[in-house]
Design an enzyme around this catalytic site. Structure first.
Site, short mmCIF file in Angstrom:
data_model
loop_
_atom_site.label_atom_id
_atom_site.label_comp_id
_atom_site.label_asym_id
_atom_site.label_seq_id
_atom_site.Cartn_x
_atom_site.Cartn_y
_atom_site.Cartn_z
N ARG A 197 -13.05 30.65 29.57
CA ARG A 197 -14.13 29.98 28.83
C ARG A 197 -15.24 30.99 28.55
NH1 ARG A 197 -17.59 27.77 31.77
NH2 ARG A 197 -16.20 26.42 32.97
N TYR B 176 -25.35 20.02 4.52
CA TYR B 176 -23.99 19.55 4.83
C TYR B 176 -24.08 18.22 5.60
CZ TYR B 176 -19.44 19.36 7.08
OH TYR B 176 -18.22 18.95 7.54
N ASP C 50 -26.60 28.79 7.05
CA ASP C 50 -25.19 28.38 7.08
C ASP C 50 -24.53 29.11 5.91
OD1 ASP C 50 -22.73 27.14 6.68
OD2 ASP C 50 -23.44 25.19 7.37
N LYS D 4 -13.32 27.28 6.66
CA LYS D 4 -13.31 27.39 5.21
C LYS D 4 -12.85 28.79 4.77
CE LYS D 4 -15.04 23.33 5.91
NZ LYS D 4 -16.46 23.02 5.91
#
Ligand SMILES: *Cc1c(COP(=O)(O)O)cnc(C)c1O
Length: 409
Positions: free
Chosen positions: A45, A97, A169, A194
């Protein structure tokens, strides 16, 4: 060296075996020589070599110092929000968004973090919205889905003077076109789902910072909250990024051709593409990015939900789906899909009208894509002239002609 050459050769050959592809370290833990004495990794992790390779690659691509990879773009945004305290305020772009809006309003609001949504295309509006509590300015440029352009340099000056962070972003532009940290931003966020991934085959997110100290805070949160990207998806994302520049160049060229075609079609009302000289953000986009990207939005003369529904269910190469940035062309209807969680009034003020359609222009041949759009628009125009899409003929005004369930997530 050019960016592409640098990128391809910055991915190290495996020192142990000479493997050209980055090994997938599918392990949860690492053997220690003595308590606390290890080879740089103790628990996966906290750190994993495959993920670390991805993080170094993205930090370099964005011109930053530290990157952290998350299980989704929203997990990355969530990590940035956790840098704040109760009582802090955010100034955010008004056509943000939809998922970020939901996170801000339905999760962080109840912890005392408030967001003021403003038109960030005007730096004076951002300046006037500042309060002593403003700790973060959040922009997307181009925005989703009307592709509004915010001047990153101008907003970063405002943020620096106010001693708050500017987060960008950068999902829509990708670092192949735009590197906000080099323009003065403090934080870059990505939905790796994306353009970075580029093949519609994974969900991932990234946070990149210019300042190493801020980067360590993000790394702390990545480990403390635990929404890490797994080794296989890290490898897949590296695999996608290797062709980022090549893909984005073609996406941009085809999108420009699509936008030019749409502009002259009689069924189309307005085309949104920063590469068009008529776009209000064209010159700023040209000054801060190397290209205009693969997303084109447009509205129809017949500005109804049913006309948009007819269009998005009639194309053959453009597939109806959420998301963008993959090799396959996609079409979406923001009012009923990505921006459904945004109240209708706020949606319309941000220019997301009932018929607004968003295209993610893929890597098919541009001529074929334009032919698909032409056939669909011609049919729509014929139906319109025959009165076959008017109110009362094909369902009530403002109601979808197909069950909403068909396109819901
Ligand atoms: C998709 C997207 C996100 C969210 O990313 P996920 O990977 O879906 O969680 C955030 N910002 C923008 C601009 C996006 O397009």
């Amino acid at each position: 060296m050019q960016a592409t050459t640098q990128l391809i050769h910055s991915i190290p050959v495996d020192p142990l075996t000479g493997a050209v592809s980055v090994p997938i370290y599918q392990t949860s833990t690492f053997v220690q020589d003595a308590p606390g004495v290890n080879k740089g990794y103790d628990y996966a992790r906290t750190g994993n070599p495959t993920r670390a390779t991805l993080e170094n690659l993205v930090a370099q691509l964005e011109g930053g110092s530290v990157a952290a990879a998350f299980a989704s773009g929203l997990a990355a945004i969530d990590a940035v929000l956790k840098l704040l305290q109760s009582g802090d305020e955010i100034i955010a772009v008004d056509d943000i968004y939809g998922g970020a809006f939901r996170l801000f309003e339905q999760v962080y609001k109840k912890f005392g973090i408030t967001v003021n949504y403003v038109d960030t295309t005007d730096p004076a509006v951002v300046f006037n919205a500042l309060t002593p509590k403003t700790k973060l300015i959040w922009i997307e440029t181009p925005t989703n889905p009307t592709l509004k352009i915010t001047d990153i340099r101008a907003i970063s000056k405002i943020a620096k003077a106010h001693q708050c962070w500017l987060a960008v972003d950068n999902t829509f532009a990708s670092p192949a076109l735009q590197q906000p940290l080099l323009l003065g931003a403090d934080i870059v966020v990505h939905s790796g789902t994306k353009y970075l991934g580029g093949h519609s085959d994974l969900i991932a997110g990234l946070v990149v910072t210019a300042d190493p100290g801020l980067g360590q805070k993000v790394k702390f949160l990545q480990n403390a909250s635990g929404a890490i990207l797994g080794p296989f998806d890290s490898w897949l994302l590296i695999r996608g990024i290797e062709t980022l520049h090549l893909r984005v160049r073609q996406h941009s060229a085809s999108a420009r051709a699509v936008a030019a075609f749409l502009e002259q079609h009689p069924a189309v009302n307005k085309v949104y593409y920063p590469g068009l000289a008529t776009h209000p953000g064209h010159s700023i986009a040209a000054s801060q990015s190397k290209g205009f990207g693969g997303i084109v939005s447009f509205s129809l003369k017949l500005d109804t939900i049913e006309a948009a529904n007819d269009f998005v269910t009639s194309t053959s190469l453009f597939k109806l789906a959420e998301s963008l940035g993959g090799i396959k062309s996609l079409v979406s209807h923001p009012a009923q899909m990505t921006h459904k969680t945004i109240p209708a009034e706020r949606r319309k003020t941000a220019g997301i009208t009932d018929s607004l359609i968003r295209l993610s222009v893929g890597l098919e041949d541009a001529e074929d894509l334009i032919e698909d759009l032409r056939a669909t628009l011609d049919k729509l125009e014929a139906k319109r002239s025959l009165g076959l899409l008017g109110p009362g003929l094909n369902g009530k005004v403002g109601e979808p002609t197909r069950p909403a369930a068909v396109i819901e997530k």
